[in-house]
Structures are given as C-alpha cells and as structure tokens.
Design a protein around this motif. Structure first.
Motif, PDB file in Angstrom:
ATOM      1  N   THR A 166      17.983   0.442   8.731  1.00 52.81           N
ATOM      2  CA  THR A 166      18.360   1.441   9.707  1.00 52.81           C
ATOM      3  C   THR A 166      18.788   2.770   9.285  1.00 52.81           C
ATOM      4  N   ASP A 167      18.544   3.766   9.705  1.00 51.20           N
ATOM      5  CA  ASP A 167      19.021   5.288   9.446  1.00 51.20           C
ATOM      6  C   ASP A 167      20.370   5.377  10.017  1.00 51.20           C
ATOM      7  N   ASP A 168      20.840   4.707  10.447  1.00 48.06           N
ATOM      8  CA  ASP A 168      22.486   4.914  11.175  1.00 48.06           C
ATOM      9  C   ASP A 168      23.297   5.306   9.790  1.00 48.06           C
ATOM     10  N   THR A 169      24.254   6.123  10.377  1.00 49.25           N
ATOM     11  CA  THR A 169      25.481   6.484   9.402  1.00 49.25           C
ATOM     12  C   THR A 169      26.525   5.706   9.766  1.00 49.25           C
ATOM     13  N   TYR A 170      27.708   5.794   8.980  1.00 52.13           N
ATOM     14  CA  TYR A 170      28.853   4.695   9.434  1.00 52.13           C
ATOM     15  C   TYR A 170      29.503   5.337  10.694  1.00 52.13           C
ATOM     16  N   ILE A 171      29.288   6.700  10.950  1.00 53.64           N
ATOM     17  CA  ILE A 171      30.140   7.067  12.082  1.00 53.64           C
ATOM     18  C   ILE A 171      28.904   6.805  13.343  1.00 53.64           C
ATOM     19  N   TRP A 221      27.206   4.090  13.486  1.00 50.78           N
ATOM     20  CA  TRP A 221      27.628   2.603  13.903  1.00 50.78           C
ATOM     21  C   TRP A 221      28.859   2.393  14.449  1.00 50.78           C
ATOM     22  N   ILE A 222      29.687   3.346  14.178  1.00 51.45           N
ATOM     23  CA  ILE A 222      31.001   2.761  14.771  1.00 51.45           C
ATOM     24  C   ILE A 222      31.056   3.339  16.371  1.00 51.45           C
ATOM     25  N   LEU A 223      30.448   4.693  16.647  1.00 54.94           N
ATOM     26  CA  LEU A 223      30.433   4.858  17.996  1.00 54.94           C
ATOM     27  C   LEU A 223      29.617   4.138  18.911  1.00 54.94           C
ATOM     28  N   GLU A 224      28.555   3.479  18.301  1.00 50.63           N
ATOM     29  CA  GLU A 224      27.803   2.946  19.080  1.00 50.63           C
ATOM     30  C   GLU A 224      27.727   1.522  19.077  1.00 50.63           C
ATOM     31  N   ARG A 225      28.392   0.949  18.087  1.00 51.57           N
ATOM     32  CA  ARG A 225      28.585  -0.702  18.085  1.00 51.57           C
ATOM     33  C   ARG A 225      30.056  -1.216  17.713  1.00 51.57           C
ATOM     34  N   ALA A 226      31.017  -0.446  17.413  1.00 52.95           N
ATOM     35  CA  ALA A 226      32.308  -0.900  16.691  1.00 52.95           C
ATOM     36  C   ALA A 226      33.456  -0.049  17.175  1.00 52.95           C
ATOM     37  N   LEU A 244      41.611  -1.843  14.380  1.00 52.36           N
ATOM     38  CA  LEU A 244      41.916  -1.420  12.879  1.00 52.36           C
ATOM     39  C   LEU A 244      43.143  -0.421  12.890  1.00 52.36           C
ATOM     40  N   ALA A 245      42.798   0.467  13.630  1.00 53.93           N
ATOM     41  CA  ALA A 245      43.696   1.872  13.798  1.00 53.93           C
ATOM     42  C   ALA A 245      45.164   1.054  14.204  1.00 53.93           C
ATOM     43  N   GLU A 246      45.229   0.228  15.254  1.00 54.00           N
ATOM     44  CA  GLU A 246      46.436  -0.332  15.787  1.00 54.00           C
ATOM     45  C   GLU A 246      47.298  -1.058  14.688  1.00 54.00           C
ATOM     46  N   VAL A 247      46.489  -1.698  13.774  1.00 55.37           N
ATOM     47  CA  VAL A 247      47.444  -2.607  12.834  1.00 55.37           C
ATOM     48  C   VAL A 247      47.411  -1.650  11.573  1.00 55.37           C
ATOM     49  N   GLY A 248      46.972  -0.445  11.554  1.00 55.38           N
ATOM     50  CA  GLY A 248      47.079   0.379  10.547  1.00 55.38           C
ATOM     51  C   GLY A 248      46.188   0.178   9.215  1.00 55.38           C
ATOM     52  N   ALA A 249      44.953  -0.511   9.507  1.00 56.69           N
ATOM     53  CA  ALA A 249      44.007  -0.522   8.592  1.00 56.69           C
ATOM     54  C   ALA A 249      42.690  -0.057   9.014  1.00 56.69           C
ATOM     55  N   ALA A 250      42.780   1.329   9.473  1.00 57.07           N
ATOM     56  CA  ALA A 250      41.517   1.981   9.823  1.00 57.07           C
ATOM     57  C   ALA A 250      40.515   2.205   8.929  1.00 57.07           C
ATOM     58  N   GLU A 251      40.785   2.121   7.330  1.00 55.52           N
ATOM     59  CA  GLU A 251      39.994   2.217   6.402  1.00 55.52           C
ATOM     60  C   GLU A 251      39.200   0.981   6.204  1.00 55.52           C
ATOM     61  N   LYS A 252      39.485  -0.048   6.904  1.00 53.98           N
ATOM     62  CA  LYS A 252      38.618  -1.353   6.469  1.00 53.98           C
ATOM     63  C   LYS A 252      37.492  -1.238   7.545  1.00 53.98           C
ATOM     64  N   ILE A 253      37.337  -0.419   8.098  1.00 54.59           N
ATOM     65  CA  ILE A 253      36.227  -0.209   9.132  1.00 54.59           C
ATOM     66  C   ILE A 253      34.787  -0.068   8.395  1.00 54.59           C
ATOM     67  N   PHE A 254      34.772   0.675   7.303  1.00 55.16           N
ATOM     68  CA  PHE A 254      33.680   0.539   6.188  1.00 55.16           C
ATOM     69  C   PHE A 254      33.301  -0.877   5.813  1.00 55.16           C
ATOM     70  N   LYS A 255      34.002  -1.871   5.673  1.00 55.27           N
ATOM     71  CA  LYS A 255      33.615  -3.169   5.302  1.00 55.27           C
ATOM     72  C   LYS A 255      33.251  -3.705   6.430  1.00 55.27           C
ATOM     73  N   VAL A 256      33.685  -3.452   7.693  1.00 60.92           N
ATOM     74  CA  VAL A 256      33.301  -4.244   8.816  1.00 60.92           C
ATOM     75  C   VAL A 256      31.752  -3.734   9.082  1.00 60.92           C
ATOM     76  N   VAL A 257      31.438  -2.539   8.924  1.00 61.20           N
ATOM     77  CA  VAL A 257      30.168  -1.923   8.970  1.00 61.20           C
ATOM     78  C   VAL A 257      29.100  -2.601   7.923  1.00 61.20           C
ATOM     79  N   GLU A 258      29.832  -2.704   6.833  1.00 63.77           N
ATOM     80  CA  GLU A 258      28.848  -3.289   5.826  1.00 63.77           C
ATOM     81  C   GLU A 258      28.493  -4.654   5.662  1.00 63.77           C
ATOM     82  N   ASN A 259      29.455  -5.389   6.625  1.00 63.30           N
ATOM     83  CA  ASN A 259      29.415  -6.911   7.037  1.00 63.30           C
ATOM     84  C   ASN A 259      28.215  -6.740   8.250  1.00 63.30           C
ATOM     85  N   SER A 260      27.816  -5.772   8.789  1.00 65.64           N
ATOM     86  CA  SER A 260      26.893  -5.393  10.020  1.00 65.64           C
ATOM     87  C   SER A 260      27.672  -6.173  11.267  1.00 65.64           C
ATOM     88  N   TRP A 261      29.182  -6.076  11.332  1.00 65.32           N
ATOM     89  CA  TRP A 261      29.581  -6.865  12.247  1.00 65.32           C
ATOM     90  C   TRP A 261      29.876  -5.625  13.369  1.00 65.32           C
TER      91      TRP A 261
END
Length: 693
Positions: A77-82, A84-89, A96-113
């Motif tokens: 895919t040609d999608d960027t991280y932003i 993927w977040i805006l379209e799918r996550a 993640l932002a609510e529990v104070g771990a917003a930076e883990k979104i990159f790992k979520v995207v890498e797992n294609s979740w």
C-alpha cells in the motif's frame, strides 16, 4: 419546606435520580427541564473528534515526523501512517490516547490492525507493550476503555455478535402497543434516530445443560428468514447476539394482532377511515395475505402456523405475518395457545378430535434431519460469530425415516415424542388461511367473533383428560356449521348496496374450496390470490389493490411492466363486464385468467439448490456480517394453456459444500488478532422446512 432544606435535597444525587425517573436532568425535583442525552461514540462523532490536529497534539515532536512516512509494509500500500489512522484506526488511536499511550499507534499500524479488530483481547493488548515494564493495570485499563469508544451500529441485513462488555447501540422507546400479547416485545431505536422505531424480539440461545444449544439454530433461522422478502411478512431488519441471548429487530411495528384487532371491534386506527375505505381495506387484506403465503410456497416454505395471533397490524392499518411459523426459533418467545392452534388447523393435522387436549402444552415440532450445533470456536470476548459454514437451508426430498435423530437430550433420558410435521403442507396453510378470511369477513359485516365461535361450536364435548371438558369450536370439526355461518354473512352482504359487499358471495365460494376436507381439492395459495384479484377488480370499484402486481412471483417475467400490464388487463375486464351480459363477462374473465396464469409455479424444487450454492462461506473470526438474499434461478413458463402442467419429479438437491467449490478469498493484510490459530469445522445444514404432500 424551607429553602435551606430544599437546597440540601437538590444535589448531584437527586439530580441523577430525577434523570433516572423522568428521563431529564433538571435541578428541580418536580419540574425537569433539561433532557439527559446518552453520549454515543458514533462514526460521525469519532470523525469529528479524531482529526489531524488531535493526532498531532497527542504525539511528541519526534513522533509526529513518522506520520507522513509510508507504513512498514509499503510494498502492499502507498498509505502513510496518518492515512491509515484517519481511514482505519480512529477508534484505536482514541483508546490509546485515553490510556496515555498514543505513541503505540505506530505499532498498531505495523501489525495492520484497524477498528474492525476491536475489541482486542488481553493477549493482543500485551503485544502492544503499553508500558516499559509489564503492567497489568495499564493493560486492563485499555481493555475496559475500548468498550467506551467501540460502538458497532446495527444496520439493515447485518448480524453482530457483541462482546459481554460492549455497548449496545439501542435506546428504549417509552410506549406500549394496545395488544397486551405484544407488550413483551420491546420498542427500540438507534442512537440519534428517535423516529426510526424497531421491535426487538429476544430468544434464549441455550439452557442449563448447554449455554449455546440453540445458537446455530438461531443463526440459520435468521438467515433463512431473509430469503423471503415480502411487504406482508415482518422482516428481520437486523440481528445480534449478546451474553448468551439472541435478538432480532424488525421495522414492522405491530400495534395489534388480528385477534385483538377483531376483539376490539372498534380500533381507533380503523375508525379514523371513511366507511368505504374500511371495507376496501379489509378486502385488500385478504389479497395481501394470500400473496404472502403464495410467495412462501413458491420459495419452498410452509408457514404451518397461520392463526390470528401470528398476524400483526400496525398503526397505519398495514397487515403482516409476524414471522414464518415453520422456523422454530421465532416460536420460542411466544406463549403458544394450543386451543388456537387446534381451532385453525387443517383436518388432516387432527385426525381424531376426541384425543385433543386443549389444556396440554403444545408438542414440540418434529425435525426431518439432524441439526447439530455449530462447533465453531467463540472467543471469551465474544468478538467472533458462530456462523462459519456454508449451509443447505432447505431440502426438498421427503423422508419418513425418523430414526437416529438427535434432539439435544442426553442419552440417559427418554426420547421425547414430537409431533409429526407430515401434515403441515401447503394445502394445510390454505385451509388455515380460509379460516382467517372468514374471521375478517365476519368483522366486515359487523358480526361478533364470539357469535361466530358460538355458532360453530359443536354440542358434543371433547375429553380433556377426564377433569374438564369443552365444546369443540374448531373449523375442521364443524364444517357444516361453518357453512351455515357463511350463508349468514352472505345474507348480510346482500342487504347492503355498497359495491364492496358484492364481492362477498364470490369470496365465499372461494373460501368453500379452501375449507374442503380433502386437501387435494383445495386450491393453491397462488390460485387463491389470483382469484381474489379478479374478484376485487371485476366486482368492486376498489381504487387500487396492494400487491396487485404480484412482483414476488417466481417464474414470471420480472420486467417492470408485467405487474401493471396484468392490473390494466384486469381493469379492462372490469370495465367490459359492466357493459356486457354476464355470459360475455365470464368468457372475457376466463380468457384473461387463462392467458396470464403461468403453466407451472416451480419446475422442480431442486432448482433452489442452485440459489443456495451462492451463499458465501462466512469467516468465523468476524463478528459482523451482512446476510445477502440469494437470487432464484430463472424458470421457464408457458402461457399457452390455462391448465397447469405437473412439475417434473424433484431431483435430490446437491449439498453446497462440494469439493469443487472455491475457497473463501483471504484478505491481503495480516490476520486479525488472536485468529491465526483458529480452526473451523464446517457443518452443513440439512433441516427440511416442509415435507411435500
């Protein structure tokens, strides 16, 4: 009460109590003035909340640079991280932002979740490493927080298996129907859609021995009910399972059953209509009900439970069957009346009236083949559904071999004696429908239903177990008295000059055929419907006939003009019959009917197996799916003769599970969490809904 005392009473607790009681959050105990609205994290609200500015505000400057980089699997895919977040996550980022771990979104995207993988299970949450050291409290916080933002909304044709902690996107409607028998079916609406009201029905999916004993039955019956789409059969708009219970939603909101409508004698919604429209309405009901039953029979179903309590009427005087009676799931939330089932049953279903016990509970229906519960796995969070197989929903091969059946009982218990369904045929449906027609026409001529029951009741009492005895008021045991009542209704109709009453004698002749003691003499439901349309268009000045186009017919050209051509043809017959002698009118009527009637309803029941083979195999790892309606194959028809040629002998249907059938396509992205190690066992369904006469 002093002002100080009132101040002490009106606090946060009393405001909350006030909201609970009145539905409003006011600061007065007696005058609530501010509506308390439920906060729903709908897709619209998620999109408004999770924007590019919101995402960047929750990340460190060094982390923001990653947003515009291609994702880790950029070759696919040609999608960027932003992107993927805006379209799918969006929801995942919000959790993640609510529990104070917003930076883990990159790992979520890498797992294609993405948001479709919610809710995550604990083993998947641990893979995110939300803290530098293993912290069960943080993981637990993520697990419980995700349910606050997870809102899977019900849509038409969708089935969802909700997790135990998942939010159900429904709100109750504070209103009850006039019919007491319908009040246990709750009224609900979707978030922010107060005007779209649905009726929710509740079904247990198990018992004390097996919590999921009926789950596969529920799924299969819901799927089967979707195969029939008719305006006068209450549809299953959506369905879901939650906490061991199955639910269905229908957008046909009944206010009365036909029984309560007739017993009421003067329903308010009926009295609002002009007198002429009332009579046309009742005559139209006859045709619409016949069209619904004809559609069922053409699709391979028998209703087998046609009685007044199973027919609904909404506030706009629309009529519909509450469900398909041969689908056992939809009978579990009802309180069966054995006397009503006996009264409206066909003669062949009750060979000996002396052995009938109206006080005894209704016997369980017999099943022609084994129905095994699904062996599909179900996660502890409930995020997977239980319909993982491609099934054969209907079989047309009759059988009399009832050996080796599994009814879900333990082997050490005596086998039950179920009631045979060999007599629940299309002809039995026609008989029960004729009884319904008589009830409606009795109501039309303003005669009491109680008088009709009393008139047809036989003086000879039936044995009810040695303790009590009742008079037999069934139709099939008192056909001679039913016939005398029909003459009473005809005499009343002759006393009126309105054209609607001119159709009553002709309909009575049709009902006499429907109530024939011999099943082979009764007309088919399709013939009943066609004859009713002919009577309404030639004998009355009814402005329009609902369902007159007969667009649900199988085997008739589906062009948009076919229905209107038939209606216009029948209208021309009506106008011609007014200006000609009766013999000429009969000739024209007979010719028209012969020309328009098809030579065969179905060439073979085996043709439906080809439509069933198109049903897709559902993935058990998904907890939401859309249930499609199979398209019936084209059937050749002949219009050259008025006689219906017999269909060829049915061929054994082939199972849709074939070694040559293609496998379900796999997704290009990674599998959803906790689904890699799952195995699926496909269980074909061979349950017959009817046996051929």
């Amino acid at each position: 009460m002093s002002s100080r005392t009132l101040t002490n009473v009106v606090n946060d607790q009393t405001v909350a109590l006030n909201a609970l009681i009145y539905g409003y959050a006011g600061h007065s105990l007696v005058t609530p003035h501010a509506a308390l609205q439920q906060i729903w994290w709908t897709d619209e609200r998620i999109n408004e909340k999770v924007t590019t500015d919101f995402i960047t505000s929750r990340l460190r400057p060094s982390e923001r640079e990653w947003l515009d980089r291609p994702v880790g699997f950029g070759d696919l895919t040609d999608d960027t991280y932003i992107d993927w977040i805006l379209e799918r996550a969006r929801r995942l980022f919000l959790v993640l932002a609510e529990v104070g771990a917003a930076e883990k979104i990159f790992k979520v995207v890498e797992n294609s979740w993405d948001d479709d993988d919610l809710p995550l299970q604990m083993e998947d949450i641990e893979k995110l490493s939300l803290s530098s050291k293993r912290n069960d409290q943080v993981n637990a916080k993520f697990y419980h927080t995700q349910f606050a933002f997870l809102l899977r909304e019900l849509r038409e044709g969708v089935h969802i298996d909700y997790a135990p902690n998942e939010v159900l996107p429904l709100e109750y409607v504070m209103g009850l129907p006039p019919a007491v028998t319908l009040q246990h079916w709750s009224r609900v609406h979707l978030p922010k859609k107060q005007r779209e009201v649905y009726v929710r029905r509740k079904f247990s999916l198990g018992n004390t021995e097996s919590p999921t004993a009926f789950e596969s039955d529920f799924i299969m019956d819901v799927e089967s009910s979707r195969m029939i789409e008719h305006e006068h059969i209450a549809p299953v708009w959506a369905s879901y399972t939650a906490k061991g219970t199955g639910y269905t939603l229908t957008n046909f909101v009944g206010q009365h059953t036909l029984k309560t409508f007739i017993d009421h004698r003067n329903p308010q919604q009926y009295q609002r209509l002009p007198k002429e429209e009332r009579r046309y309405l009742l005559l139209g009901w006859l045709h619409c009900l016949a069209d619904a039953i004809a559609t069922l029979h053409q699709s391979g179903f028998c209703h087998s439970s046609i009685r007044p309590s199973n027919i609904l009427i909404d506030e706009n005087n629309n009529i519909a069957f509450s469900d398909i009676g041969s689908l056992e799931t939809f009978q579990r939330d009802k309180k069966p009346d054995p006397m009503e089932a006996y009264t409206y049953g066909a003669p062949e279903a009750h060979i000996s009236t002396q052995s009938f016990d109206p006080e005894a509970p209704a016997p369980s229906p017999n099943i022609g083949t084994t129905r095994k519960p699904s062996t599909a796995s179900k996660s502890s969070s409930g995020s997977s559904n239980s319909s993982a197989s491609q099934r054969q929903k209907l079989t047309k091969t009759p059988t009399n071999d009832f050996s080796g059946f599994n009814f879900g009982f333990k082997k050490n218990k005596p086998a039950p004696q179920p009631r045979s369904r060999t007599n629940e045929t299309e002809k039995a449906d026609v008989f029960s429908l004729g009884c319904i027609f008589l009830d409606i026409l009795t109501f039309m001529v303003k005669r009491k239903a109680h008088d009709f029951t009393k008139h047809r009741s036989s003086k000879q009492k039936i044995n009810t177990g040695g303790k009590n005895s009742r008079t037999d008021s069934s139709f099939h045991a008192n056909l001679d008295k039913v016939d005398t009542w029909m003459k009473v209704v005809e005499d009343i109709a002759f006393e009126h000059d309105e054209d609607a009453f001119r159709a009553v004698p002709h309909i009575m002749n049709l009902i006499r055929g429907m109530l024939s003691r011999a099943p082979n003499i009764r007309p088919s439901a399709r013939d009943v419907r066609d004859r009713l349309l002919e009577i309404l268009l030639t004998e009355t000045a009814i402005p329009s006939v609902h369902c007159g186009a007969h667009k649900h017919d199988i085997g008739i050209a589906t062009s948009s003009n076919s229905g209107s051509d038939r209606a216009s043809t029948m209208s021309s017959v009506r106008s011609s019959s007014i200006s000609t002698v009766s013999s000429d009118a009969d000739t024209i009527r007979h010719s028209t009917t012969s020309t328009m009637r098809v030579s065969s309803i179905l060439n073979s029941y085996a043709d439906r197996s080809s439509s069933l083979s198109d049903i897709s195999e559902f993935d058990d790892g998904a907890s939401m799916r859309t249930i499609g309606r199979p398209v019936p194959p084209p059937i050749s028809t002949s219009h050259g003769s008025s006689k219906t040629s017999p269909p060829p002998p049915p061929t054994p249907p082939m199972s849709p599970r074939s070694s040559k059938s293609p496998a379900s396509p796999r997704s290009m992205r990674s599998s959803s969490p906790s689904s890699a190690n799952r195995t699926y066992k496909i269980t074909p369904w061979n349950k017959p809904f009817l046996l051929l006469p």
